[in-house]
Write a protein that holds these residues in place. Sequence first.
Motif, PDB file in Angstrom:
ATOM      1  N   MET A 182      18.748  25.201 -51.491  1.00 47.66           N
ATOM      2  CA  MET A 182      19.273  24.271 -50.587  1.00 47.66           C
ATOM      3  C   MET A 182      20.603  23.432 -51.233  1.00 47.66           C
ATOM      4  N   GLU A 183      21.327  22.944 -50.448  1.00 45.38           N
ATOM      5  CA  GLU A 183      22.595  22.444 -51.028  1.00 45.38           C
ATOM      6  C   GLU A 183      22.932  21.142 -50.410  1.00 45.38           C
ATOM      7  N   ASN A 184      23.548  20.241 -51.070  1.00 46.58           N
ATOM      8  CA  ASN A 184      24.073  18.844 -50.487  1.00 46.58           C
ATOM      9  C   ASN A 184      25.497  18.759 -50.237  1.00 46.58           C
ATOM     10  N   ILE A 185      25.890  18.284 -49.113  1.00 49.38           N
ATOM     11  CA  ILE A 185      27.257  18.410 -48.704  1.00 49.38           C
ATOM     12  C   ILE A 185      27.683  16.618 -48.417  1.00 49.38           C
ATOM     13  N   VAL A 186      29.082  16.666 -48.367  1.00 51.01           N
ATOM     14  CA  VAL A 186      29.757  15.517 -47.968  1.00 51.01           C
ATOM     15  C   VAL A 186      30.633  15.864 -46.811  1.00 51.01           C
ATOM     16  N   ILE A 187      30.343  15.220 -45.775  1.00 48.59           N
ATOM     17  CA  ILE A 187      30.959  15.648 -44.638  1.00 48.59           C
ATOM     18  C   ILE A 187      31.573  14.403 -43.749  1.00 48.59           C
ATOM     19  N   GLU A 243      20.201  20.170 -47.542  1.00 51.34           N
ATOM     20  CA  GLU A 243      18.844  19.519 -47.942  1.00 51.34           C
ATOM     21  C   GLU A 243      19.396  17.939 -47.556  1.00 51.34           C
ATOM     22  N   PHE A 244      20.380  17.398 -48.387  1.00 43.07           N
ATOM     23  CA  PHE A 244      20.910  16.215 -48.160  1.00 43.07           C
ATOM     24  C   PHE A 244      22.274  16.062 -47.833  1.00 43.07           C
ATOM     25  N   ILE A 245      22.942  15.170 -46.826  1.00 42.98           N
ATOM     26  CA  ILE A 245      24.012  14.970 -46.598  1.00 42.98           C
ATOM     27  C   ILE A 245      24.588  13.570 -46.685  1.00 42.98           C
ATOM     28  N   ARG A 246      25.762  13.486 -47.167  1.00 41.81           N
ATOM     29  CA  ARG A 246      26.537  12.051 -47.185  1.00 41.81           C
ATOM     30  C   ARG A 246      27.644  12.125 -46.497  1.00 41.81           C
ATOM     31  N   SER A 264      18.434  12.770 -45.828  1.00 46.54           N
ATOM     32  CA  SER A 264      17.918  14.124 -45.561  1.00 46.54           C
ATOM     33  C   SER A 264      18.547  14.658 -44.450  1.00 46.54           C
ATOM     34  N   PHE A 265      19.062  15.858 -44.444  1.00 46.14           N
ATOM     35  CA  PHE A 265      19.685  16.120 -43.352  1.00 46.14           C
ATOM     36  C   PHE A 265      18.783  16.497 -42.116  1.00 46.14           C
ATOM     37  N   ASN A 266      17.470  16.672 -42.485  1.00 44.22           N
ATOM     38  CA  ASN A 266      16.589  16.980 -41.471  1.00 44.22           C
ATOM     39  C   ASN A 266      16.277  15.404 -40.731  1.00 44.22           C
ATOM     40  N   ASP A 267      16.202  14.474 -41.459  1.00 45.47           N
ATOM     41  CA  ASP A 267      15.817  13.220 -40.617  1.00 45.47           C
ATOM     42  C   ASP A 267      17.257  12.785 -39.786  1.00 45.47           C
ATOM     43  N   ILE A 268      18.463  13.275 -40.307  1.00 43.76           N
ATOM     44  CA  ILE A 268      19.731  13.098 -39.297  1.00 43.76           C
ATOM     45  C   ILE A 268      19.484  13.833 -37.969  1.00 43.76           C
ATOM     46  N   LEU A 269      19.188  15.027 -38.325  1.00 38.73           N
ATOM     47  CA  LEU A 269      19.036  16.153 -37.007  1.00 38.73           C
ATOM     48  C   LEU A 269      18.108  15.323 -36.264  1.00 38.73           C
ATOM     49  N   VAL A 270      17.063  14.642 -36.434  1.00 35.67           N
ATOM     50  CA  VAL A 270      15.916  13.980 -35.793  1.00 35.67           C
ATOM     51  C   VAL A 270      16.764  12.932 -35.012  1.00 35.67           C
ATOM     52  N   LEU A 271      17.368  12.161 -35.999  1.00 32.70           N
ATOM     53  CA  LEU A 271      18.111  10.831 -35.502  1.00 32.70           C
ATOM     54  C   LEU A 271      19.010  11.317 -34.332  1.00 32.70           C
TER      55      LEU A 271
END
Length: 159
Positions: A1-6, A48-51, A107-114
Amino acid sequence: MENIVIKPHHLLDILKLYGKGIENFVPDINYNHDFYLIGNMVVNGKVEFIRFTRDCDDICRPCKYCKTEKCSDVVAFLSGYSKDEYNKEIDDELLKFWGLRFDMDYSFNDILVLLSKELNYHLFKKVWKHEQEDAIQFRNAFTIMGTYKVLLNYAGSKG
Ligand code: SF4
């Protein structure tokens, strides 16, 4: 899993195109940006994580318009706006809507749910206020569809 800045609007662009039916993003030889790379990671359950950032992000880095943390491109349909200024206005509005902050890991999953709860026509109409009505409706429908498709991919990748 990767972390991204976007940039927030880049994430929505990926979800919109995936919702429209693009399953595999390919390199753009004109801009030379990494939209395809980050796009494929996002939709294939690899993040996994998004910033969030309002400056140049992981997509922008190799782009020919990424200059000292700013986008030097122009907005073709809107005279008087630099793309940097235009995008920052959109990205600021989006994070305000979602109650999120720049430069924090989520957490990217939390962002998708939001996003599955917070994306709606009212938001797109307010944030993309310079766009034509049919483009706003297109954005709304396909971004929501893409969000649900990606959520299913992440649920699947957890087994
Ligand atoms: S630098 Fe500008 S044109 Fe290039 S990917 Fe980033 S936002 Fe797009």
